[in-house]
Design an enzyme around this catalytic site. Structure first.
Site, PDB file in Angstrom:
ATOM      1  N   TRP A   1       0.822  -1.210   0.000  1.00 27.41           N
ATOM      2  CA  TRP A   1       0.000   0.000   0.000  1.00 27.41           C
ATOM      3  C   TRP A   1       0.857   1.261   0.000  1.00 27.41           C
ATOM      4  O   TRP A   1       0.373   2.348  -0.287  1.00 27.41           O
ATOM      5  CB  TRP A   1      -0.952   0.006   1.194  1.00 27.41           C
ATOM      6  CG  TRP A   1      -0.313   0.212   2.553  1.00 27.41           C
ATOM      7  CD1 TRP A   1       0.735  -0.450   3.083  1.00 27.41           C
ATOM      8  CD2 TRP A   1      -0.724   1.161   3.551  1.00 27.41           C
ATOM      9  NE1 TRP A   1       1.013   0.006   4.349  1.00 27.41           N
ATOM     10  CE2 TRP A   1       0.137   0.980   4.661  1.00 27.41           C
ATOM     11  CE3 TRP A   1      -1.728   2.116   3.627  1.00 27.41           C
ATOM     12  CZ2 TRP A   1       0.025   1.742   5.832  1.00 27.41           C
ATOM     13  CZ3 TRP A   1      -1.844   2.871   4.798  1.00 27.41           C
ATOM     14  CH2 TRP A   1      -0.975   2.686   5.877  1.00 27.41           C
ATOM     15  N   ASP A   2       2.138   1.086   0.290  1.00 23.24           N
ATOM     16  CA  ASP A   2       3.083   2.196   0.275  1.00 23.24           C
ATOM     17  C   ASP A   2       2.965   3.001  -1.016  1.00 23.24           C
ATOM     18  O   ASP A   2       3.044   4.241  -1.009  1.00 23.24           O
ATOM     19  CB  ASP A   2       4.527   1.681   0.364  1.00 23.24           C
ATOM     20  CG  ASP A   2       4.797   0.796   1.557  1.00 23.24           C
ATOM     21  OD1 ASP A   2       3.860   0.152   2.048  1.00 23.24           O
ATOM     22  OD2 ASP A   2       5.958   0.722   1.986  1.00 23.24           O
TER      23      ASP A   2
ATOM     24  N   GLU B   1      -0.461  -2.859  13.115  1.00 23.85           N
ATOM     25  CA  GLU B   1       0.193  -4.161  12.945  1.00 23.85           C
ATOM     26  C   GLU B   1       0.704  -4.813  14.230  1.00 23.85           C
ATOM     27  O   GLU B   1       1.105  -5.966  14.203  1.00 23.85           O
ATOM     28  CB  GLU B   1       1.325  -4.094  11.912  1.00 23.85           C
ATOM     29  CG  GLU B   1       0.820  -3.829  10.497  1.00 23.85           C
ATOM     30  CD  GLU B   1       1.916  -3.835   9.445  1.00 23.85           C
ATOM     31  OE1 GLU B   1       3.105  -3.780   9.819  1.00 23.85           O
ATOM     32  OE2 GLU B   1       1.590  -3.882   8.249  1.00 23.85           O
TER      33      GLU B   1
ATOM     34  N   LYS C   1       2.424   0.398  16.473  1.00 21.61           N
ATOM     35  CA  LYS C   1       3.652   0.368  15.676  1.00 21.61           C
ATOM     36  C   LYS C   1       3.857   1.668  14.909  1.00 21.61           C
ATOM     37  O   LYS C   1       4.978   2.168  14.803  1.00 21.61           O
ATOM     38  CB  LYS C   1       3.599  -0.814  14.703  1.00 21.61           C
ATOM     39  CG  LYS C   1       4.830  -0.989  13.831  1.00 21.61           C
ATOM     40  CD  LYS C   1       4.691  -2.214  12.938  1.00 21.61           C
ATOM     41  CE  LYS C   1       5.911  -2.416  12.058  1.00 21.61           C
ATOM     42  NZ  LYS C   1       5.776  -3.601  11.184  1.00 21.61           N
ATOM     43  N   GLN C   2       2.783   2.203  14.343  1.00 28.86           N
ATOM     44  CA  GLN C   2       2.909   3.360  13.465  1.00 28.86           C
ATOM     45  C   GLN C   2       1.567   4.082  13.395  1.00 28.86           C
ATOM     46  O   GLN C   2       0.569   3.624  13.935  1.00 28.86           O
ATOM     47  CB  GLN C   2       3.322   2.908  12.067  1.00 28.86           C
ATOM     48  CG  GLN C   2       2.319   1.972  11.417  1.00 28.86           C
ATOM     49  CD  GLN C   2       2.739   1.528  10.027  1.00 28.86           C
ATOM     50  OE1 GLN C   2       3.105   2.347   9.193  1.00 28.86           O
ATOM     51  NE2 GLN C   2       2.685   0.230   9.779  1.00 28.86           N
TER      52      GLN C   2
END
Length: 792
Positions: A357-358, A496, A608-609
Site C-alpha cells: 500500500w506504500d 500491525e 507500531k505506526q
C-alpha cells in the site's frame, strides 16, 4: 552524510580540471544538490550502496565500488522481473542481473583496492540534479605509484534501456602499463552473490540471462581513449572467456579514459531482446557517449523543473527533500503499465521488490502532482492485476476485489508465511490474511487521480472498474448485526502490533469512503459518459441497485467515533488496553514489541505506526480540526514508530495543526531514516514510502495543500527556521507555482489553458485564477486579507 564544496581538483592535479575535461559531464557545482560520502568505511558499504543508488524506473543499480570489496553487494535490477528464491516460502523477488559496472584496475599487474595500499583520498558523490554517481579516488600502491581515478556512472533517464560508466585514470608519478578488467556476467567472485539467481550465456559483447520465463539481454560496448601518441590501447578476451581487458602504456601526468555502455532489453518489451539490445547498442555508439550523457542530464533538468521544492532557512531540510524527490523520480517508469514500485524501489533486496500500500498512499501523491502520466501508469498496474485481486477475494469467500498485501508481477499474493524475529522466534505473518485496507487504499488513489486530472477516459477504462470491484469487496466483507450496524471483524490495521481486531477505525472509515466514492463514480460516469458507461456496466455486470446498497453499508459501518471526546477508538476494545510509556521506549536499541514481549504488546496501547493519525492525513476535510487535534494528542504518545512509514505522516498532521515544533522533529526523523540510517536497515535499499511521506509532509502539511474539484486550497504553516518554501504542482493541465512566505502566499499559473480555477486559503479568502498570472495574499494580523493579482 557529510557535505563539502566539490569542483576542485584532487591534489596533485595542477592547473587543469580533469573532471570537466576528461569525463563526459561536469559535476553540478551547487553543493546543495550533492550527497557526499567521504572516505571509505567497509562496514557501511551496503548502506552507502543503497543511498547512492542509480535508477530510471526500468533499471536500477546500487552504488557499489567498481572493483568490489569483501562486503560489496553490486546488485542490478530490472523492474518487473521476478524470480522465485530458493526458499520457496519467501515467494518471488526481484531478479539480480549481472553487474555491468564491475571494473578492476591494475598498475603493472598490481590491482588497486581500497583494502590494500594507501588511500590518499576517496569520496563518492551523488549528483542529485543530474542523476550522476561520481567517485574520486587517489591511491598509492605498494611500489609508491600514485594513481588518480575518477568514475562517472548513470542509469539513463533519456534512454531507460541504458547504463553508462566512464572512468579516467591518471598516472601521477610513474610510467607503467595500466590495465582494466571487466568480468562477464556474474563472474565477480568478490560479490556476496556467490551463485547467480539467473542462468547465463555469453557471446561477444553480449550477456543473455533468464529469470523464470523472462529473457534478459545485455549488449556491452566500450570506447577506449589512449593518451597522446606515446600510448597505445587494446582490448582482448582472456582465454577463459569470462573477462574483457584493456591496456595502455602511460607516463607521468598522462590519463586514459574508458567509456562503457550496456543496453538492456527483456522479453517483456521486445520479442527478440538479444537483437534489440545489439541494435540499440550500435545506435548509442554511433551517437556517442557524450551525447547520451547530455540527453540524460537534460531529462533530469526537465523533471526537476516541476519536482523541486525549495526551502530557505534550512539547508538540512532542503537536501532531504531533494534526496527524496531524486529517488522517487528514479523509481518510476511511465512507459510500463505492468510494473509498480516496491517498498525499496530498485535500490536493494529488502522485501524482494514487493509492492505494498506504500505505493498508493505514500508515493503516488508525488507523481500525481508532479508527473500525472506516471501516476496513471502506477494505477494501471493495479488495473492489470485486478483479476488476481478478484481471485483472492473469492478464495476468502468474498465478492469483488481484495488486493494482495504484497504483490509482484502478477498481482498474486506474495507475502511470506513466516519470518524470523530479532530474538530468533519464528513468527507467522498474518498481513496477507487480515490487512485488507489495501483495497480501499488503491481505491483512494484512483479517486485522487481523478480529482487532480479529471481523466474520465481512465475512469471508463480502468479506474471505475477498480472502484466498483473494491466496493463490492467491502459490501461483502462487512457483517450486518441485529443492532443495524455493520462490522468488519478480524483485521489488521496499519498499526500491525494488534492482529485479528474488530472494527479498526482506519479500515472501516476507508471502506466507508471507498463505498461512497464508488457510488459517486457510477453517477459521474452515467452522467458524463452515458454510452461508455452502458458498456462498462455490462462488462462488470453491475446491478442497478448495487450503488444504493453500497451507500447503505457505508452508513451502517461502525466508525469507533466517540462524540464526547472527539476520539476514534482505534479498534473495538482499544481504550481498555494497558497503558504503557511508549515515549520512553523510543530511544531503546530494541523495538518496543521485543522489550515488552509479543503478548504484552498485544494487550497494550502501544502501536507500531500511525493508524488513526493516517486517517487524519487522508480524510482531513471529513471532520473539524478539533477532532484531528484530539486524536493527534491521544495517539501520538502511543506510537512507537516501529515502521519507516510513521514519522512523515506525523509531521504532516502536526504541521496542519500548527504544531510546527512537533512537525519539524518528525520531519527530521523521517529524513534520517535513510540519510542517518536511524532504523539500521538502509542496507536493504532506501525507504520509498518514507521519502514519499516526506514530500507530502512539505506539500500537504507545511503548504497545507488541499485538492478539490474546482481548484486548490492552502493552509500554510512554515516550520521553525523556514523563511520561505516554494514548489510546483500540476492540476488539470495547469502548472501552479506556489511560494509560501512567513506572511504571504503566492500562486502563479503557467498554462495555455483558458479556463479559470479557484485558489483559496482554507476557511479564508479565495479568488479565481487565470493562465499566465500570479496571485498573492497577505496575512493581516491573525487573518488573511483579499487575494490580489501580483505585479510583473
Amino acid at each position: 552524510m557529510r557535505d563539502r564544496e566539490i569542483g576542485q581538483n584532487l591534489s596533485g592535479v595542477a592547473g587543469q580540471d580533469v573532471m570537466a575535461i576528461d569525463l563526459p559531464m561536469a559535476l553540478f557545482s551547487d553543493p546543495e544538490w550533492q550527497m557526499i560520502e567521504e572516505g571509505f568505511n567497509l562496514v557501511r558499504e551496503h548502506e552507502v550502496e543503497s543511498i547512492f543508488a542509480l535508477a530510471n524506473g526500468y533499471l536500477g543499480t546500487r552504488a557499489s565500488l567498481e572493483e568490489g570489496s569483501r562486503l560489496s553487494q553490486p546488485d542490478t535490477f530490472a523492474a518487473g522481473i521476478y524470480i522465485n528464491e530458493p526458499a520457496a516460502e519467501l515467494g518471488p523477488s526481484l531478479a539480480r542481473l549481472p553487474d555491468c559496472a564491475h571494473l578492476e584496475i591494475a598498475i603493472a599487474d598490481e590491482l588497486l583496492s581500497l583494502e590494500t595500499g594507501k588511500v590518499l583520498e576517496h569520496r563518492r558523490i551523488l549528483d542529485l540534479r543530474q542523476g550522476l554517481l561520481w567517485r574520486e579516488w587517489r591511491q598509492q600502491d605498494s611500489m609508491g605509484r600514485i594513481s588518480q581515478v575518477r568514475f562517472l556512472r548513470l542509469a539513463s533517464l533519456a534512454d531507460r534501456h541504458v547504463i553508462i560508466q566512464s572512468v579516467v585514470i591518471k598516472a601521477e608519478n610513474y610510467s607503467e602499463r595500466v590495465e582494466l578488467f571487466a568480468p562477464f556476467g556474474n563472474a565477480d567472485a568478490r560479490s556476496e552473490q556467490k551463485a547467480p539467481l539467473v542462468s547465463s550465456a555469453y557471446d561477444p559483447a553480449m550477456v543473455t540471462v533468464r529469470a523464470g520465463k523472462t529473457s534478459i539481454a545485455i549488449a556491452k560496448g566500450w570506447v577506449p581513449q589512449p593518451p597522446s601518441n606515446r600510448g597505445s590501447a587494446g582490448e582482448d578476451r582472456l582465454s577463459d572467456h569470462t573477462k574483457e581487458r584493456w591496456s595502455w602504456e602511460v607516463g607521468p601526468g598522462e590519463a586514459v579514459r574508458l567509456d562503457r555502455v550496456a543496453a538492456v532489453y527483456t522479453s517483456r518489451d521486445a520479442e527478440d531482446p538479444t537483437n534489440a539490445a545489439r541494435l540499440h547498442l550500435a545506435e548509442i555508439l554511433d551517437r556517442g557517449v557524450s551525447a547520451l550523457v547530455r540527453a540524460h542530464v537534460d531529462a533530469w533538468r526537465v523533471h526537476w523543473s516541476i519536482a523541486d521544492i525549495q526551502i530557505l532557512g534550512d539547508d538540512e531540510a532542503q537536501r532531504a527533500l531533494r534526496f527524496a524527490a531524486y529517488h522517487l523520480m528514479a523509481a518510476a517508469n511511465p512507459a510500463d503499465e505492468h510494473v509498480s514500485i516496491g517498498a525499496r524501489g530498485l535500490t536493494g533486496r529488502a522485501y524482494g521488490g514487493h509492492i505494498f500500500w506504500d505505493t498508493e498512499i505514500y508515493m503516488l501523491p508525488f507523481y500525481l502532482l508532479t508527473d500525472p502520466p506516471t501516476a496513471r501508469t502506477l494505477l494501471m498496474y493495479r488495473y492489470h492485476t485486478l483479476d488476481a485481486a478478484r481471485r483472492k477475494a473469492k478464495a476468502h469467500g468474498y465478492e469483488g476485489a481484495l488486493y494482495a498485501w504484497e504483490s509482484a508481477d502478477t498481482g498474486e499474493e506474495t507475502t511470506p508465511r513466516t519470518t524470523v524475529a530479532p530474538d530468533g522466534r519464528i513468527v507467522s505473518i498474518l498481513t496477507s490474511e487480515q490487512e485488507h485496507h489495501v483495497s480501499a487504499d488503491v481505491a483512494y488513489a484512483v479517486w485522487q487521480y481523478w480529482l487532480v486530472t479529471g481523466d474520465e477516459d481512465f475512469m471508463v477504462d480502468a479506474g471505475g472498474d477498480i472502484l466498483i470491484e473494491t466496493a463490492r469487496f467491502w459490501a461483502s466483507r462487512a457483517q450486518m448485526d441485529a443492532d443495524g450496524c455493520a462490522h468488519i471483524r478480524g483485521v489488521i490495521g496499519p498499526d500491525e502490533y494488534h492482529e485479528a481486531v474488530d472494527d479498526n477505525a482506519y479500515t472501516n472509515m476507508m471502506a466507508r469512503w471507498n463505498l461512497n466514492r464508488a457510488a459517486d463514480a457510477v453517477s459521474l460516469l452515467k452522467h458524463e459518459r452515458p454510452a461508455d458507461w452502458e458498456q462498462q456496466s455490462k462488462r462488470l455486470a453491475l446491478a442497478a441497485d448495487e450503488p444504493a446498497a453500497w451507500r447503505r453499508v457505508a452508513a451502517a459501518l461502525v466508525t469507533g467515533f466517540h462524540p464526547d471526546s472527539g476520539l476514534f477508538e482505534q479498534f473495538q476494545g482499544y481504550f481498555e488496553l494497558e497503558p504503557v510509556d511508549v515515549v520512553s521506549h523510543r530511544n531503546c536499541a530494541m523495538p518496543i514489541d521485543l522489550c515488552l514481549g509479543p503478548e504484552r504488546t498485544r494487550l497494550s496501547k502501544a502501536i507500531k505506526q500511525a493508524d488513526v493519525i493516517t486517517l487524519s492525513a487522508l480524510l482531513w476535510d471529513e471532520w473539524p480540526d478539533a477532532v484531528h487535534q484530539a486524536n493527534f494528542d491521544y495517539y501520538e504518545p502511543q506510537a512507537a514508530h516501529g515502521s519507516s512509514l510513521s514519522p512523515a505522516l506525523h509531521a504532516l498532521v502536526a504541521a496542519r495543526l500548527g504544531r510546527v515544533e512537533h512537525a519539524l522533529d518528525y520531519f527530521r526523523q523521517g529524513a534520517e531514516i535513510d540519510l542517518a540510517n536511524n532504523m539500521g536497515n538502509a542496507a536493504g535499499g532506501v525507504h520509498m514510502a518514507a521519502l514519499g511521506g516526506l514530500w507530502q509532509a512539505a506539500v500537504f502539511g507545511v503548504a497545507g495543500l488541499r485538492i478539490r474539484e474546482d481548484g486548490i486550497a492552502l493552509d500554510p504553516h512554515l516550520l521553525p527556521g523556514w523563511t520561505e518554501m516554494s514548489c510546483s504542482v500540476r492540476w488539470r493541465g495547469r502548472i501552479l507555482r506556489l511560494v509560501i512566505g512567513v506572511d504571504t502566499v503566492e500562486v502563479g499559473i503557467e498554462t495555455q489553458d483558458s479556463g479559470e480555477l479557484k485558489i483559496a486559503i482554507v476557511d479564508g479568502p479565495f479568488c479565481f485564477g487565470h493562465p499566465g498570472r500570479r496571485y498573492i495574499v497577505e496575512r493581516e494580523g491573525l487573518a488573511w486579507g483579499a487575494w490580489k493579482e501580483a505585479d510583473g
